[in-house]
Design a protein around this motif. Structure first.
Motif, mmCIF file in Angstrom:
data_model
loop_
_atom_site.group_PDB
_atom_site.id
_atom_site.type_symbol
_atom_site.label_atom_id
_atom_site.label_comp_id
_atom_site.label_asym_id
_atom_site.label_seq_id
_atom_site.Cartn_x
_atom_site.Cartn_y
_atom_site.Cartn_z
ATOM 1 N N SER A 29 0.814 -1.217 0.000
ATOM 2 C CA SER A 29 0.000 0.000 0.000
ATOM 3 C C SER A 29 0.847 1.266 0.000
ATOM 4 C CB SER A 29 -0.949 0.010 1.200
ATOM 5 O OG SER A 29 -0.221 -0.052 2.403
ATOM 6 N N SER A 30 2.127 1.151 0.293
ATOM 7 C CA SER A 30 3.002 2.325 0.278
ATOM 8 C C SER A 30 3.761 2.481 -1.041
ATOM 9 C CB SER A 30 4.008 2.245 1.433
ATOM 10 O OG SER A 30 4.899 1.172 1.250
ATOM 11 N N TYR A 31 3.551 1.572 -1.970
ATOM 12 C CA TYR A 31 4.275 1.572 -3.238
ATOM 13 C C TYR A 31 3.524 2.345 -4.316
ATOM 14 C CZ TYR A 31 7.642 -2.073 -1.881
ATOM 15 O OH TYR A 31 8.655 -2.794 -1.295
ATOM 16 N N SER A 32 4.273 3.040 -5.133
ATOM 17 C CA SER A 32 3.730 3.549 -6.382
ATOM 18 C C SER A 32 3.775 2.435 -7.414
ATOM 19 C CB SER A 32 4.552 4.734 -6.889
ATOM 20 O OG SER A 32 4.495 5.803 -5.991
ATOM 21 N N VAL A 33 2.821 2.447 -8.330
ATOM 22 C CA VAL A 33 2.733 1.396 -9.342
ATOM 23 C C VAL A 33 2.637 2.016 -10.727
ATOM 24 C CG1 VAL A 33 1.337 -0.514 -10.230
ATOM 25 C CG2 VAL A 33 1.683 -0.258 -7.762
ATOM 26 N N GLY A 34 3.418 1.471 -11.621
ATOM 27 C CA GLY A 34 3.359 1.905 -13.006
ATOM 28 C C GLY A 34 2.967 0.749 -13.908
ATOM 29 N N TRP A 35 2.360 1.093 -15.019
ATOM 30 C CA TRP A 35 2.078 0.122 -16.071
ATOM 31 C C TRP A 35 2.919 0.484 -17.296
ATOM 32 C CZ3 TRP A 35 -0.691 -4.323 -15.765
ATOM 33 C CH2 TRP A 35 -1.568 -4.473 -14.688
ATOM 34 N N PHE A 36 3.524 -0.519 -17.873
ATOM 35 C CA PHE A 36 4.329 -0.359 -19.072
ATOM 36 C C PHE A 36 3.890 -1.402 -20.097
ATOM 37 C CE2 PHE A 36 7.583 2.574 -17.508
ATOM 38 C CZ PHE A 36 7.367 2.484 -16.132
ATOM 39 N N ARG A 73 7.432 0.629 -7.073
ATOM 40 C CA ARG A 73 8.599 1.197 -6.418
ATOM 41 C C ARG A 73 8.150 1.855 -5.131
ATOM 42 N NH1 ARG A 73 9.916 6.888 -8.262
ATOM 43 N NH2 ARG A 73 12.095 6.292 -8.018
ATOM 44 N N GLU A 74 9.028 1.815 -4.146
ATOM 45 C CA GLU A 74 8.687 2.339 -2.827
ATOM 46 C C GLU A 74 9.087 3.806 -2.764
ATOM 47 O OE1 GLU A 74 10.273 0.018 0.335
ATOM 48 O OE2 GLU A 74 8.723 0.606 1.728
ATOM 49 N N SER A 75 8.537 4.545 -3.720
ATOM 50 C CA SER A 75 8.846 5.968 -3.811
ATOM 51 C C SER A 75 7.779 6.612 -4.687
ATOM 52 C CB SER A 75 10.240 6.153 -4.404
ATOM 53 O OG SER A 75 10.602 7.522 -4.393
ATOM 54 N N SER A 76 8.019 7.829 -5.083
ATOM 55 C CA SER A 76 7.034 8.528 -5.904
ATOM 56 C C SER A 76 6.929 7.897 -7.287
ATOM 57 C CB SER A 76 7.407 10.004 -6.026
ATOM 58 O OG SER A 76 8.687 10.136 -6.579
ATOM 59 N N THR A 77 5.858 8.232 -7.981
ATOM 60 C CA THR A 77 5.645 7.664 -9.303
ATOM 61 C C THR A 77 6.704 8.154 -10.278
ATOM 62 O OG1 THR A 77 4.098 9.471 -9.717
ATOM 63 C CG2 THR A 77 3.156 7.372 -9.041
ATOM 64 N N SER A 78 6.875 7.387 -11.335
ATOM 65 C CA SER A 78 7.858 7.725 -12.354
ATOM 66 C C SER A 78 7.403 7.185 -13.704
ATOM 67 C CB SER A 78 9.224 7.133 -11.996
ATOM 68 O OG SER A 78 10.138 7.287 -13.060
ATOM 69 N N ARG A 79 7.791 7.869 -14.768
ATOM 70 C CA ARG A 79 7.538 7.391 -16.132
ATOM 71 C C ARG A 79 8.676 6.532 -16.650
ATOM 72 N NH1 ARG A 79 3.836 10.572 -19.254
ATOM 73 N NH2 ARG A 79 2.822 12.180 -18.002
ATOM 74 N N THR A 80 9.725 6.392 -15.887
ATOM 75 C CA THR A 80 10.941 5.724 -16.337
ATOM 76 C C THR A 80 11.002 4.301 -15.806
ATOM 77 O OG1 THR A 80 12.086 7.849 -16.326
ATOM 78 C CG2 THR A 80 13.443 5.862 -16.396
ATOM 79 N N SER A 81 11.076 3.340 -16.702
ATOM 80 C CA SER A 81 11.056 1.939 -16.287
ATOM 81 C C SER A 81 12.231 1.593 -15.381
ATOM 82 C CB SER A 81 11.040 1.023 -17.503
ATOM 83 O OG SER A 81 12.175 1.238 -18.311
ATOM 84 N N ALA A 82 13.375 2.206 -15.613
ATOM 85 C CA ALA A 82 14.559 1.892 -14.802
ATOM 86 C C ALA A 82 14.401 2.304 -13.347
ATOM 87 C CB ALA A 82 15.791 2.564 -15.396
ATOM 88 N N ASP A 83 13.428 3.136 -13.052
ATOM 89 C CA ASP A 83 13.203 3.574 -11.673
ATOM 90 C C ASP A 83 12.456 2.546 -10.835
ATOM 91 O OD1 ASP A 83 12.631 7.083 -12.531
ATOM 92 O OD2 ASP A 83 14.480 5.976 -12.130
ATOM 93 N N TYR A 84 11.904 1.542 -11.472
ATOM 94 C CA TYR A 84 11.093 0.550 -10.772
ATOM 95 C C TYR A 84 11.913 -0.691 -10.438
ATOM 96 C CZ TYR A 84 7.009 3.356 -11.843
ATOM 97 O OH TYR A 84 6.085 4.383 -11.919
ATOM 98 N N ASP A 85 11.743 -1.162 -9.206
ATOM 99 C CA ASP A 85 12.538 -2.279 -8.715
ATOM 100 C C ASP A 85 11.836 -3.623 -8.843
ATOM 101 O OD1 ASP A 85 13.074 0.000 -6.089
ATOM 102 O OD2 ASP A 85 14.509 -0.439 -7.685
ATOM 103 N N ASN A 86 10.526 -3.599 -8.910
ATOM 104 C CA ASN A 86 9.745 -4.835 -8.861
ATOM 105 C C ASN A 86 8.843 -4.900 -10.091
ATOM 106 O OD1 ASN A 86 10.341 -5.524 -5.831
ATOM 107 N ND2 ASN A 86 9.694 -3.399 -5.853
#
Length: 122
Positions: free
Chosen positions: A29-36, A98-111
């Motif tokens: 619940s503390s993670y930001s989530v992106g879709w690629f 990622r356990e941080s703010s949202t990002s448009r960059t795939s390299a910023d995501y750890d999971n």
């Protein structure tokens, strides 16, 4: 956190699909989530992302007004509702966290999830 993508399929243009990203881990619940997504022969591209609360999703221009991201933290799941699908939406879709703010960059995501195939025919 571990992610499992699901919900892909083969549909005709104009149809809808809802992808799910199910997470394990108490802190999801503390993670930001992106879709690629990644189409054959193309680089992975950003589709949209949401912050931990799900109240501030944003999208790439090509899907605005058609795709919607939502999340249910009680179920540890994030959704990508895709309406008015086009052949150009054909790709493997991945969720990432990622356990941080949202990002448009795939390299910023750890999971990352394993991906789910979406095929849209004309």
């Amino acid at each position: 956190v571990q992610l499992v993508d699901s919900g892909g399929g083969s549909v005709q243009a104009g149809a809808s699909l809802r992808l799910s990203c199910a997470a394990s881990g108490r802190r999801f619940s503390s993670y930001s989530v992106g879709w690629f997504r990644q189409a054959p022969g193309k680089e992975r591209e950003f589709v949209g992302a949401t912050n931990w609360s799900g109240d501030m999703p944003f999208y790439t221009d090509s899907v605005k007004g058609r795709f919607t991201i939502s999340r249910d933290n009680a179920k540890n799941t994030v959704y990508l509702q895709m309406n008015s699908l086009k052949p150009g939406d054909t790709a493997v879709y991945y969720c990432a966290a990622r356990e941080s703010s949202t990002s448009r960059t795939s390299a910023d995501y750890d999971n990352w999830g394993q991906g789910t195939q979406v095929t849209v025919s004309s």
